[in-house]
Design an enzyme around this catalytic site. Sequence first.
Site, PDB file in Angstrom:
ATOM      1  CG  ASP A 104     -15.631 -12.920 -60.989  1.00 11.33           C
ATOM      2  OD1 ASP A 104     -14.677 -13.499 -60.471  1.00 11.33           O
ATOM      3  OD2 ASP A 104     -16.813 -13.268 -60.782  1.00 11.33           O
ATOM      4  CD  GLU A 113     -16.028  -3.874 -65.812  1.00 12.59           C
ATOM      5  OE1 GLU A 113     -16.361  -3.429 -64.698  1.00 12.59           O
ATOM      6  OE2 GLU A 113     -16.713  -4.671 -66.455  1.00 12.59           O
ATOM      7  CG  ASP A 114     -16.812  -3.110 -60.908  1.00 16.02           C
ATOM      8  OD1 ASP A 114     -16.605  -3.704 -61.991  1.00 16.02           O
ATOM      9  OD2 ASP A 114     -17.852  -3.286 -60.245  1.00 16.02           O
TER      10      ASP A 114
HETATM   11  P1  IMP Z   1     -17.381 -10.776 -64.983  1.00 17.36           P
HETATM   12  O1  IMP Z   1     -17.605 -12.151 -64.430  1.00 17.36           O
HETATM   13  O2  IMP Z   1     -15.912 -10.518 -65.230  1.00 17.36           O
HETATM   14  O3  IMP Z   1     -18.219 -10.514 -66.193  1.00 17.36           O
HETATM   15  O4  IMP Z   1     -17.835  -9.754 -63.861  1.00 17.36           O
HETATM   16  C1  IMP Z   1     -19.163  -9.340 -63.850  1.00 17.36           C
HETATM   17  C2  IMP Z   1     -19.479  -8.304 -62.823  1.00 17.36           C
HETATM   18  O5  IMP Z   1     -19.785  -8.978 -61.625  1.00 17.36           O
HETATM   19  C3  IMP Z   1     -18.422  -7.298 -62.438  1.00 17.36           C
HETATM   20  O6  IMP Z   1     -18.316  -6.189 -63.299  1.00 17.36           O
HETATM   21  C4  IMP Z   1     -18.950  -6.855 -61.083  1.00 17.36           C
HETATM   22  O7  IMP Z   1     -19.943  -5.864 -61.240  1.00 17.36           O
HETATM   23  C5  IMP Z   1     -19.550  -8.141 -60.558  1.00 17.36           C
HETATM   24  N1  IMP Z   1     -18.607  -8.802 -59.626  1.00 17.36           N
HETATM   25  C6  IMP Z   1     -17.716  -9.785 -59.891  1.00 17.36           C
HETATM   26  N2  IMP Z   1     -17.029 -10.120 -58.781  1.00 17.36           N
HETATM   27  C7  IMP Z   1     -17.509  -9.315 -57.789  1.00 17.36           C
HETATM   28  C8  IMP Z   1     -17.191  -9.180 -56.386  1.00 17.36           C
HETATM   29  O8  IMP Z   1     -16.322  -9.853 -55.795  1.00 17.36           O
HETATM   30  N3  IMP Z   1     -17.899  -8.231 -55.704  1.00 17.36           N
HETATM   31  C9  IMP Z   1     -18.851  -7.449 -56.289  1.00 17.36           C
HETATM   32  N4  IMP Z   1     -19.173  -7.552 -57.587  1.00 17.36           N
HETATM   33  C10 IMP Z   1     -18.513  -8.481 -58.333  1.00 17.36           C
HETATM   34 MG    MG Z   2     -18.703  -4.096 -63.359  1.00 15.63          MG
END
Ligand code: IMP
Ligand code: MG
Length: 177
Positions: free
Chosen positions: A93, A89-90
Amino acid sequence: MTYSQIQEAVDNVAQKINRDMKDVDTPLFLGVLTGSFMFFGDLMKRINFECEMCFIRLASYEGTSSKGEVKQMLGLTKSVKGRSVIVVEDIVDTGNTVQELDSILRDSGAREIKYCSLLLKPGHYTGTIKIDYPALEIPNDFIVGYGLDYDQLGRQYKDIYVLDEEETSKRKNINIL
Ligand code: IMP
Ligand code: MG
């Protein structure tokens, strides 16, 4: 955060994966598009055991559906039945995405699932799934660069920046993380 700091973190995480997974039978690295593409490339150059790779693309529902739901834009293209999968994963969050990935992979019969993420925001993460290989932990800022976007822009930057939320002009300001 500069490119060389990122590369150092990628070195460290690759070393751990190489150590832990070297005896596993052909693990599958599963890159989560689009944000992980740069990290995936840099990580894979350092992996020194036999493995396969593929990608999946998920997206959060917008509009009528409730937030936090995730749908598959590009599903699994390889069988994961009975296999070890390392999700790449990148950023983790809130953890909604890894939660959804976990059910997809379990439903598809994966034997073992490990989670690797370039970035982890421990201050936002409320999930129960263990992130086995977080390369870097960062504060709750919104970041851009090295694959990560702001409104689809900025993915090509080789360093990582924090989006300046005070900025009122149309051009968003970014500062190095
Ligand atoms: P989740 O909230 O862990 O499901 O994250 C969802 C997605 O939101 C991540 O995979 C990223 O693609 C995007 N994302 C979350 N935080 C950031 C950020 O700080 N910058 C850019 N994309 C983000
Ligand atoms: Mg992502």
